[in-house]
Design a protein around this motif. Structure first.
Motif, PDB file in Angstrom:
ATOM      1  N   ALA A 135     -12.383 -43.578  -7.137  1.00  0.00           N
ATOM      2  CA  ALA A 135     -11.442 -44.688  -7.306  1.00  0.00           C
ATOM      3  C   ALA A 135     -10.251 -44.326  -8.192  1.00  0.00           C
ATOM      4  O   ALA A 135      -9.172 -44.897  -8.036  1.00  0.00           O
ATOM      5  CB  ALA A 135     -12.173 -45.891  -7.894  1.00  0.00           C
ATOM      6  N   LYS A 136     -10.407 -43.381  -9.106  1.00  0.00           N
ATOM      7  CA  LYS A 136      -9.380 -43.163 -10.126  1.00  0.00           C
ATOM      8  C   LYS A 136      -8.569 -41.892  -9.942  1.00  0.00           C
ATOM      9  O   LYS A 136      -7.690 -41.607 -10.749  1.00  0.00           O
ATOM     10  CB  LYS A 136     -10.035 -43.116 -11.521  1.00  0.00           C
ATOM     11  CG  LYS A 136     -10.943 -44.275 -11.838  1.00  0.00           C
ATOM     12  CD  LYS A 136     -10.225 -45.604 -11.816  1.00  0.00           C
ATOM     13  CE  LYS A 136     -11.169 -46.747 -12.193  1.00  0.00           C
ATOM     14  NZ  LYS A 136     -10.541 -48.054 -12.056  1.00  0.00           N
ATOM     15  N   ASN A 137      -8.877 -41.092  -8.946  1.00  0.00           N
ATOM     16  CA  ASN A 137      -8.203 -39.805  -8.795  1.00  0.00           C
ATOM     17  C   ASN A 137      -7.646 -39.682  -7.384  1.00  0.00           C
ATOM     18  O   ASN A 137      -8.407 -39.529  -6.421  1.00  0.00           O
ATOM     19  CB  ASN A 137      -9.182 -38.654  -9.064  1.00  0.00           C
ATOM     20  CG  ASN A 137      -9.746 -38.690 -10.469  1.00  0.00           C
ATOM     21  OD1 ASN A 137      -9.108 -38.270 -11.415  1.00  0.00           O
ATOM     22  ND2 ASN A 137     -10.958 -39.227 -10.590  1.00  0.00           N
ATOM     23  N   ILE A 138      -6.331 -39.772  -7.261  1.00  0.00           N
ATOM     24  CA  ILE A 138      -5.666 -39.688  -5.962  1.00  0.00           C
ATOM     25  C   ILE A 138      -4.610 -38.586  -6.029  1.00  0.00           C
ATOM     26  O   ILE A 138      -3.778 -38.556  -6.943  1.00  0.00           O
ATOM     27  CB  ILE A 138      -5.015 -41.031  -5.573  1.00  0.00           C
ATOM     28  CG1 ILE A 138      -6.084 -42.132  -5.487  1.00  0.00           C
ATOM     29  CG2 ILE A 138      -4.270 -40.906  -4.251  1.00  0.00           C
ATOM     30  CD1 ILE A 138      -5.549 -43.483  -5.107  1.00  0.00           C
ATOM     31  N   TYR A 139      -4.673 -37.683  -5.072  1.00  0.00           N
ATOM     32  CA  TYR A 139      -3.727 -36.579  -4.979  1.00  0.00           C
ATOM     33  C   TYR A 139      -2.998 -36.651  -3.643  1.00  0.00           C
ATOM     34  O   TYR A 139      -3.508 -37.198  -2.660  1.00  0.00           O
ATOM     35  CB  TYR A 139      -4.449 -35.229  -5.089  1.00  0.00           C
ATOM     36  CG  TYR A 139      -5.072 -34.959  -6.433  1.00  0.00           C
ATOM     37  CD1 TYR A 139      -4.414 -34.187  -7.373  1.00  0.00           C
ATOM     38  CD2 TYR A 139      -6.321 -35.478  -6.767  1.00  0.00           C
ATOM     39  CE1 TYR A 139      -4.982 -33.929  -8.625  1.00  0.00           C
ATOM     40  CE2 TYR A 139      -6.899 -35.230  -7.999  1.00  0.00           C
ATOM     41  CZ  TYR A 139      -6.228 -34.458  -8.926  1.00  0.00           C
ATOM     42  OH  TYR A 139      -6.791 -34.216 -10.148  1.00  0.00           O
ATOM     43  N   VAL A 140      -1.810 -36.066  -3.612  1.00  0.00           N
ATOM     44  CA  VAL A 140      -1.039 -35.993  -2.377  1.00  0.00           C
ATOM     45  C   VAL A 140      -0.503 -34.571  -2.221  1.00  0.00           C
ATOM     46  O   VAL A 140      -0.411 -33.820  -3.203  1.00  0.00           O
ATOM     47  CB  VAL A 140       0.139 -36.999  -2.362  1.00  0.00           C
ATOM     48  CG1 VAL A 140      -0.365 -38.422  -2.448  1.00  0.00           C
ATOM     49  CG2 VAL A 140       1.130 -36.705  -3.487  1.00  0.00           C
ATOM     50  N   GLU A 141      -0.195 -34.225  -0.978  1.00  0.00           N
ATOM     51  CA  GLU A 141       0.461 -32.946  -0.707  1.00  0.00           C
ATOM     52  C   GLU A 141       1.897 -33.211  -0.295  1.00  0.00           C
ATOM     53  O   GLU A 141       2.148 -33.987   0.627  1.00  0.00           O
ATOM     54  CB  GLU A 141      -0.273 -32.184   0.400  1.00  0.00           C
ATOM     55  CG  GLU A 141       0.328 -30.814   0.673  1.00  0.00           C
ATOM     56  CD  GLU A 141      -0.264 -30.160   1.913  1.00  0.00           C
ATOM     57  OE1 GLU A 141      -0.951 -29.142   1.782  1.00  0.00           O
ATOM     58  OE2 GLU A 141      -0.031 -30.689   3.019  1.00  0.00           O
ATOM     59  N   ARG A 142       2.806 -32.564  -0.996  1.00  0.00           N
ATOM     60  CA  ARG A 142       4.230 -32.676  -0.680  1.00  0.00           C
ATOM     61  C   ARG A 142       4.832 -31.272  -0.662  1.00  0.00           C
ATOM     62  O   ARG A 142       4.727 -30.542  -1.636  1.00  0.00           O
ATOM     63  CB  ARG A 142       4.939 -33.573  -1.707  1.00  0.00           C
ATOM     64  CG  ARG A 142       6.428 -33.775  -1.423  1.00  0.00           C
ATOM     65  CD  ARG A 142       7.114 -34.591  -2.501  1.00  0.00           C
ATOM     66  NE  ARG A 142       6.823 -36.012  -2.386  1.00  0.00           N
ATOM     67  CZ  ARG A 142       6.102 -36.701  -3.257  1.00  0.00           C
ATOM     68  NH1 ARG A 142       5.568 -36.087  -4.305  1.00  0.00           N
ATOM     69  NH2 ARG A 142       5.887 -37.986  -3.102  1.00  0.00           N
ATOM     70  N   LYS A 143       5.409 -30.905   0.476  1.00  0.00           N
ATOM     71  CA  LYS A 143       5.998 -29.570   0.658  1.00  0.00           C
ATOM     72  C   LYS A 143       4.990 -28.462   0.371  1.00  0.00           C
ATOM     73  O   LYS A 143       5.294 -27.444  -0.247  1.00  0.00           O
ATOM     74  CB  LYS A 143       7.234 -29.397  -0.237  1.00  0.00           C
ATOM     75  CG  LYS A 143       8.370 -30.342   0.116  1.00  0.00           C
ATOM     76  CD  LYS A 143       9.585 -30.109  -0.755  1.00  0.00           C
ATOM     77  CE  LYS A 143      10.725 -31.047  -0.374  1.00  0.00           C
ATOM     78  NZ  LYS A 143      11.925 -30.847  -1.208  1.00  0.00           N
ATOM     79  N   GLY A 144       3.757 -28.696   0.795  1.00  0.00           N
ATOM     80  CA  GLY A 144       2.728 -27.678   0.666  1.00  0.00           C
ATOM     81  C   GLY A 144       2.081 -27.578  -0.692  1.00  0.00           C
ATOM     82  O   GLY A 144       1.186 -26.758  -0.896  1.00  0.00           O
ATOM     83  N   LYS A 145       2.485 -28.415  -1.657  1.00  0.00           N
ATOM     84  CA  LYS A 145       1.939 -28.382  -3.008  1.00  0.00           C
ATOM     85  C   LYS A 145       1.210 -29.685  -3.318  1.00  0.00           C
ATOM     86  O   LYS A 145       1.623 -30.764  -2.873  1.00  0.00           O
ATOM     87  CB  LYS A 145       3.045 -28.157  -4.037  1.00  0.00           C
ATOM     88  CG  LYS A 145       3.737 -26.790  -3.943  1.00  0.00           C
ATOM     89  CD  LYS A 145       2.805 -25.676  -4.375  1.00  0.00           C
ATOM     90  CE  LYS A 145       3.537 -24.346  -4.440  1.00  0.00           C
ATOM     91  NZ  LYS A 145       2.636 -23.248  -4.879  1.00  0.00           N
ATOM     92  N   LEU A 146       0.135 -29.585  -4.126  1.00  0.00           N
ATOM     93  CA  LEU A 146      -0.649 -30.760  -4.487  1.00  0.00           C
ATOM     94  C   LEU A 146      -0.093 -31.392  -5.762  1.00  0.00           C
ATOM     95  O   LEU A 146       0.255 -30.695  -6.719  1.00  0.00           O
ATOM     96  CB  LEU A 146      -2.118 -30.384  -4.693  1.00  0.00           C
ATOM     97  CG  LEU A 146      -2.871 -29.876  -3.462  1.00  0.00           C
ATOM     98  CD1 LEU A 146      -4.326 -29.582  -3.811  1.00  0.00           C
ATOM     99  CD2 LEU A 146      -2.801 -30.880  -2.322  1.00  0.00           C
TER     100      LEU A 146
END
Length: 469
Positions: A135-146
């Motif tokens: 619930a508390k940890n959300i990551y995204v990938e943008r331009k190949g980087k996390l």
């Protein structure tokens, strides 16, 4: 689906989600894992006046809404929610600034109509992947980087409700007996969810987003993923009905390249696509899309990729496109390529063109047929014409690293020839510098390309003139 049914499903998921817990010896391990994880940066506290207010307004809003309202009519439902929202704030004498009022309304409408805290991330076209680790940890990938984002769910039960909202319309389920599931969003984005007891950090959700506007040929060239000469060669291969395998690692851009290459298929051909979750975005009109299906709660009704490939042969296809080969379906795919369905394409996970052929061999053996290895290799060498290798570099860029011809057999070994190969020349400001260069060799299947009325200049292969990059 009516709003009442959607709400009932959300409530049942909430109550059912509490039963999806680790076994008696797991809570201590789970709590110790979660205790070591830092809170998201700049995240708003989940408990407090704002969230109490949000919950109270949201519950009252749901209680006053018309249960017979069709939630698929998004604009109409949103207007109704806005009217009731303003009315509730006025009745309870809740005074909020305009930004706070807008933020509260957007969050509540996302909970009712969309996917809660994920909604703004799904609307962001710059993101290619969304990863929810509890619930508390959300990551995204943008331009190949996390990157970690300051977005959180209220609780694990909140994540479970969103997961259930994603998988329920597709007839899929996720619970303790079936703790992982593959699904897709309405826009075609691929979804994988894993819940406890398999996941020790809480419900985990991974969403592979796809651009609303598919990447074009010019964009691939602009990004440096491939050169114009290599694309011209691949276009000739598709037009000449050569069988192509696209290989690469996870997130290397295989499906994106498959979408671009499939755009070269003439519009007067019948195309069948076979996938676990429909991802291939074809622009032709005559396309039939087939999707596999997992077993139901009784363990029945499973439809595999292998069964769909066999059935596709009876549907008069000109070309068969399989989203990904990962099991014994490889044997049926090779049979299709060898029995008149030229021009077929598929993807597979592998580190190099040579490894992709080895994986095809291994997956063919998984079919359980007592076939000699030489017979399998002969099938592969005669079925597959081109292997296109895609890779995600250390700087996050995605590039085509090899375009390789499968030229035949020498003894018991499949022989291959690199037609194009990526050459790295250095690193500048953390970015890898290099080009996909021709090796100076002409493929043996050039007679097939020329027989299709396509004439490629020798300069494409680096022959006859000195090329500068």
């Amino acid at each position: 689906m009516s709003l009442l049914k959607r709400i009932e499903q959300g409530q049942s998921a909430s109550s059912g989600g509490k039963s999806i817990q680790a076994s008696s010896d797991e809570p201590s391990r789970l709590s110790s894992l979660q205790a070591r994880r830092a809170n998201a940066p700049n995240a708003k506290p989940q408990a407090g006046t704002y969230y109490d207010l949000k919950t109270r307004v949201q519950n009252k809003l749901l209680a006053e809404m018309d249960p017979s309202m069709d939630i698929s009519q998004t604009d109409e439902v949103r207007r109704s929610i806005q009217e009731l929202f303003e009315q509730i704030l006025a009745e309870e004498n809740i005074v909020l600034s305009r930004p706070e009022r807008h933020r509260l309304f957007e969050q509540i409408s996302a909970e009712i109509l969309g996917f809660g805290p994920l909604e703004p991330l799904l609307q962001d076209d710059t993101l290619t992947e969304i990863m929810v680790n509890g619930a508390k940890n959300i990551y995204v990938e943008r331009k190949g980087k996390l990157h970690r984002v300051p977005v959180t769910f209220e609780s694990d039960e909140h994540v479970l409700r969103i997961i259930d909202r994603i998988v329920a319309p597709l007839g899929r389920r996720i619970d303790e007996s079936s703790p992982y599931v593959d699904a897709r969003l309405p826009d075609g984005s691929r979804v994988n969810a894993v819940v406890p007891p398999i996941s020790l950090v809480g419900p985990t959700l991974t969403i592979r987003k796809f651009s609303k506007n598919p990447i074009t040929i010019e964009q691939l060239i602009q990004f440096g993923s491939i050169t114009r000469e290599a694309l011209q060669f691949l276009k000739a291969c598709v037009r000449a009905r050569l069988n192509i395998v696209i290989s690469g690692g996870t997130g290397s851009g295989k499906t994106t390249l498959l979408n671009v290459m499939s755009s070269f298929i003439p519009p007067d051909e019948r195309i069948l696509t076979i996938e676990n979750a429909a991802e291939v975005q074809l622009r032709q009109e005559h396309v039939v899309t087939l999707e596999s299906r997992p077993a139901n709660i009784e363990g029945r009704g499973e439809i595999t990729i292998q069964q769909l490939v066999v059935n596709a042969l009876r549907m008069r296809p000109d070309r068969i496109i399989v989203g990904e080969i990962r099991d014994e379906a490889a044997l049926d795919m090779l049979q299709a390529m060898n029995t008149g369905h030229d021009g077929s394409m598929t993807t597979t996970h592998a580190n190099s063109p040579r490894d992709s052929l080895s994986r095809l061999e291994t997956m063919t053996l998984m079919a359980g047929m007592d076939l000699p290895v030489r017979a399998i290799r002969e099938q592969i060498s005669s079925a597959v014409d081109v292997v296109c290798q895609q890779a995600r570099m250390r700087d996050g860029s995605r590039r085509v690293t090899h375009i390789t011809e499968v030229s035949g057999m020498e003894g018991d070994v499949i022989t291959t020839t690199d037609i194009f190969a990526f050459e790295q020349t250095g690193i500048e400001e953390g970015k890898i510098v290099g080009h996909l260069r021709p090796t100076g060799l002409r493929p043996k299947f050039m007679d097939k390309i020329e027989a299709s009325g396509i004439n490629l200049p020798p300069s494409i292969f680096g022959i006859g003139e000195r090329r500068r990059y």
